[in-house]
Design a protein around this motif. Structure first.
Motif, PDB file in Angstrom:
ATOM      1  N   ASN A   1       0.830  -1.209   0.000  1.00  0.00           N
ATOM      2  CA  ASN A   1       0.000   0.000   0.000  1.00  0.00           C
ATOM      3  C   ASN A   1       0.865   1.259   0.000  1.00  0.00           C
ATOM      4  OD1 ASN A   1      -1.558   2.201   1.838  1.00  0.00           O
ATOM      5  ND2 ASN A   1      -2.999   1.044   0.588  1.00  0.00           N
ATOM      6  N   ARG A   2       0.552   2.183  -0.878  1.00  0.00           N
ATOM      7  CA  ARG A   2       1.392   3.388  -1.044  1.00  0.00           C
ATOM      8  C   ARG A   2       1.236   4.370   0.114  1.00  0.00           C
ATOM      9  NH1 ARG A   2       2.180  -0.501  -4.582  1.00  0.00           N
ATOM     10  NH2 ARG A   2       3.454   0.118  -6.361  1.00  0.00           N
ATOM     11  N   ASP A   3       0.046   4.485   0.676  1.00  0.00           N
ATOM     12  CA  ASP A   3      -0.123   5.384   1.814  1.00  0.00           C
ATOM     13  C   ASP A   3       0.716   4.927   2.997  1.00  0.00           C
ATOM     14  OD1 ASP A   3      -1.867   7.061   0.494  1.00  0.00           O
ATOM     15  OD2 ASP A   3      -3.656   5.980   1.142  1.00  0.00           O
TER      16      ASP A   3
ATOM     17  N   VAL B   1       4.334   5.741   2.344  1.00  0.00           N
ATOM     18  CA  VAL B   1       4.639   7.146   2.630  1.00  0.00           C
ATOM     19  C   VAL B   1       4.828   7.361   4.129  1.00  0.00           C
ATOM     20  CG1 VAL B   1       3.686   9.481   2.585  1.00  0.00           C
ATOM     21  CG2 VAL B   1       3.525   8.051   0.554  1.00  0.00           C
ATOM     22  N   SER B   2       4.007   6.713   4.946  1.00  0.00           N
ATOM     23  CA  SER B   2       4.142   6.835   6.392  1.00  0.00           C
ATOM     24  C   SER B   2       5.496   6.313   6.857  1.00  0.00           C
ATOM     25  CB  SER B   2       3.010   6.069   7.085  1.00  0.00           C
ATOM     26  OG  SER B   2       1.748   6.616   6.762  1.00  0.00           O
TER      27      SER B   2
ATOM     28  N   ASN C   1       8.086   8.818   5.921  1.00  0.00           N
ATOM     29  CA  ASN C   1       8.021   9.979   6.818  1.00  0.00           C
ATOM     30  C   ASN C   1       8.809   9.727   8.091  1.00  0.00           C
ATOM     31  OD1 ASN C   1       6.455  11.572   5.134  1.00  0.00           O
ATOM     32  ND2 ASN C   1       4.518  10.874   6.007  1.00  0.00           N
TER      33      ASN C   1
ATOM     34  N   ARG D   1       2.620   6.284  11.864  1.00  0.00           N
ATOM     35  CA  ARG D   1       2.762   5.112  11.012  1.00  0.00           C
ATOM     36  C   ARG D   1       1.913   3.958  11.549  1.00  0.00           C
ATOM     37  NH1 ARG D   1       4.038  -0.419  11.098  1.00  0.00           N
ATOM     38  NH2 ARG D   1       4.917  -1.013   9.095  1.00  0.00           N
TER      39      ARG D   1
ATOM     40  N   ALA E   1      -1.612   4.620  10.693  1.00  0.00           N
ATOM     41  CA  ALA E   1      -1.869   4.327   9.279  1.00  0.00           C
ATOM     42  C   ALA E   1      -2.043   2.829   9.058  1.00  0.00           C
ATOM     43  CB  ALA E   1      -0.718   4.861   8.416  1.00  0.00           C
TER      44      ALA E   1
ATOM     45  N   LEU F   1      -5.378   1.031   7.691  1.00  0.00           N
ATOM     46  CA  LEU F   1      -5.281   0.231   6.465  1.00  0.00           C
ATOM     47  C   LEU F   1      -5.881  -1.156   6.682  1.00  0.00           C
ATOM     48  CD1 LEU F   1      -4.297  -0.280   3.591  1.00  0.00           C
ATOM     49  CD2 LEU F   1      -2.051  -0.872   4.551  1.00  0.00           C
TER      50      LEU F   1
END
Length: 483
Positions: A84-86, A89-90, A93, A169, A172, A176
């Motif tokens: 998963n791209r989200d 990104v977390s 970060n 994270r 997220a 998810l």
């Protein structure tokens, strides 16, 4: 003077400066604000949950592999955590925040650089010679003595921001997992609704065929025939909607897992056979530990508190040191000869006298930032309390709603059977049969939707209680999930 004595003489001022650094911390003492919620979650009177709780273990300590027993769903969640791209990104970060913290932490210690330079100068005039100086050694440039904790508080703020990013994270990942589970359950409901609609359409087409024969033989009116046609077309409309919804939910599931859905997934359960355990709510105070988003808000509050200390330190002198040690010679060949050793030590104190209120404004801004962080922290607790209370109300009522709706569907099925017998025997009108058909189809659809809502509410309760980021085998359930 020996080389050791020279080195000791060089390092003495720097050692003394480091020992004085960080003597004072002007940041306010951090105190966690009291949770602005009730001491217990509200209960729904007159209803009880099914009592199928997982041992009484805190949901945050229940690994998602235990909570979701469906092998097909487990594989989909695994793919989502990997692709998963989200979530990716977390994770990135976190790496960015870690680097920012390391940069800020490094400012607490002097940076030593190797220096080699050549300097040419003249006093002016055509007959004055040009002097050349060569230098090689080590240099410390503008190292700030952190006497009032400015650099240390900035480092603390960066550390708290890094920790908050780590908690984000985890949040997220929890979201998810819940999104994949809810979308998967919706897809299972789509499958059942699609099968129900196809069966209903088949039944109505058979009724239309019989109505056509009765009309052609003069047994029934054209009104009965057109009502049968209308029911068939309504079923076809619902079928098209169900097919569209199934395709869209499949597209969403594909997006969540970050790749096309594999063909070799293990066999999964149907929606009707899916069971998710009830969960113990615990106390609202448990959310402060269980919910990563609340812990992230607390770290943001700690960072804002440290920023006040950094802003207050600007009222005091900022002392910086520049030092060099090495060899100096007028000739490049003599740069490393005996007797060419030298050092410089240049402290500097800077205190703004007239800044037109800039320092005061900086402190006020930091205080306002701390107050904002307090409000956000309290809001995160209140939001979590409301989410848990809503999900607990669902856990207490959805099972009863499903039981009642299934009873309605069973009663409507019996009604349709009796209406069909009466219509065939000529004791009931075709309108009664059509009404029974519509009511049965609606009741069966609502039963599927009620079961979906019950299961999705359990997923939501698992999420809002902090479940979904611990891994099997962790000692206390607080281990960060594997990437």
């Amino acid at each position: 003077m020996s080389d050791m004595k020279r080195l000791s003489t060089t390092l003495l001022p720097l050692t003394l400066a480091l020992s004085l650094a960080g003597c004072v911390n002007l940041a306010p003492k951090f105190e966690r604000p009291a949770a602005p919620v009730a001491g217990a979650f509200p209960t729904v009177e007159g209803t009880v949950s099914s009592g199928n709780a997982v041992a009484a273990q805190a949901p945050a300590n229940i690994a998602w592999q235990r909570f979701f027993a469906d092998a097909r769903l487990q594989q989909l969640i695994t793919l989502a955590l990997a692709n998963n791209r989200d979530l990716r990104v977390s994770i990135l970060n976190i790496e960015q925040a870690r680097a920012a913290y390391q940069i800020q932490r490094a400012a607490q210690l002097p940076t030593v650089n190797g220096v080699v330079n050549e300097n040419r100068a003249t006093t002016g005039g055509q007959n004055n010679p040009v002097t050349t100086t060569y230098q090689a050694g080590f240099a410390v440039s503008a190292f700030e003595l952190d006497l009032f904790g400015r650099v240390r508080n900035l480092s603390q703020a960066a550390l708290s921001q890094f920790l908050a990013t780590g908690e984000a994270r985890k949040t997220a990942q929890i979201s998810l997992i819940a999104s994949v589970a809810n979308t998967y359950l919706t897809f299972l409901a789509d499958e059942e609704l699609l099968a129900l609609t196809q069966q209903t359409l088949k039944t109505r087409e058979e009724s239309l065929r019989l109505s056509q024969l009765r009309f052609e033989n003069g047994v029934s009116s054209k009104l009965d025939l057109q009502q049968a046609v209308s029911l068939v077309e309504q079923a076809r409309t619902t079928l098209a909607q169900a097919q569209r919804q199934r395709a869209q939910d499949l597209n969403l599931l594909t997006l969540l897992i970050g790749q096309p859905i594999p063909d070799n997934l293990p066999q999964g359960a149907t929606l009707a056979a899916t069971q998710l355990p009830d969960l113990p709510a615990g106390l609202p105070s448990d959310l402060l530990i269980a919910r990563p988003d609340i812990r992230a808000a607390e770290q943001q509050l700690i960072a804002a508190n440290a920023n006040i200390g950094a802003a207050r330190a600007n009222y005091f002198p900022r002392i910086s040191l520049t030092a060099t040690a090495g060899t100096v010679s007028n000739e490049l060949s003599g740069l490393f000869k005996s007797g060419s050793y030298g050092w410089t030590f240049s402290p500097q104190a800077l205190l703004p006298i007239f800044d037109f209120g800039a320092r005061r404004a900086g402190v006020e801004s930091a205080r306002a930032g701390r107050d904002i962080a307090v409000a956000r922290y309290e809001q995160s607790i209140q939001t979590a309390f409301r989410e848990v209370a809503d999900a607990l109300a669902g856990q207490a009522t959805f099972s009863e709603q499903l039981r009642a709706q299934q009873a309605v569907a069973a009663a409507e099925a019996d009604r349709f059977r009796l209406s069909d017998l009466r219509y065939r025997s000529g004791t009931a009108s075709y309108l009664d049969l059509l009404d029974a058909q519509r009511s049965l189809f609606s009741a069966q659809q609502q039963a599927i939707q009620a079961n979906l809502a019950r299961l999705q509410n359990q997923v939501t309760l698992y999420r809002v209680l902090g479940g979904g980021w611990s891994e099997p085998g962790s000692a206390n359930g607080n281990a960060t999930a594997a990437r």
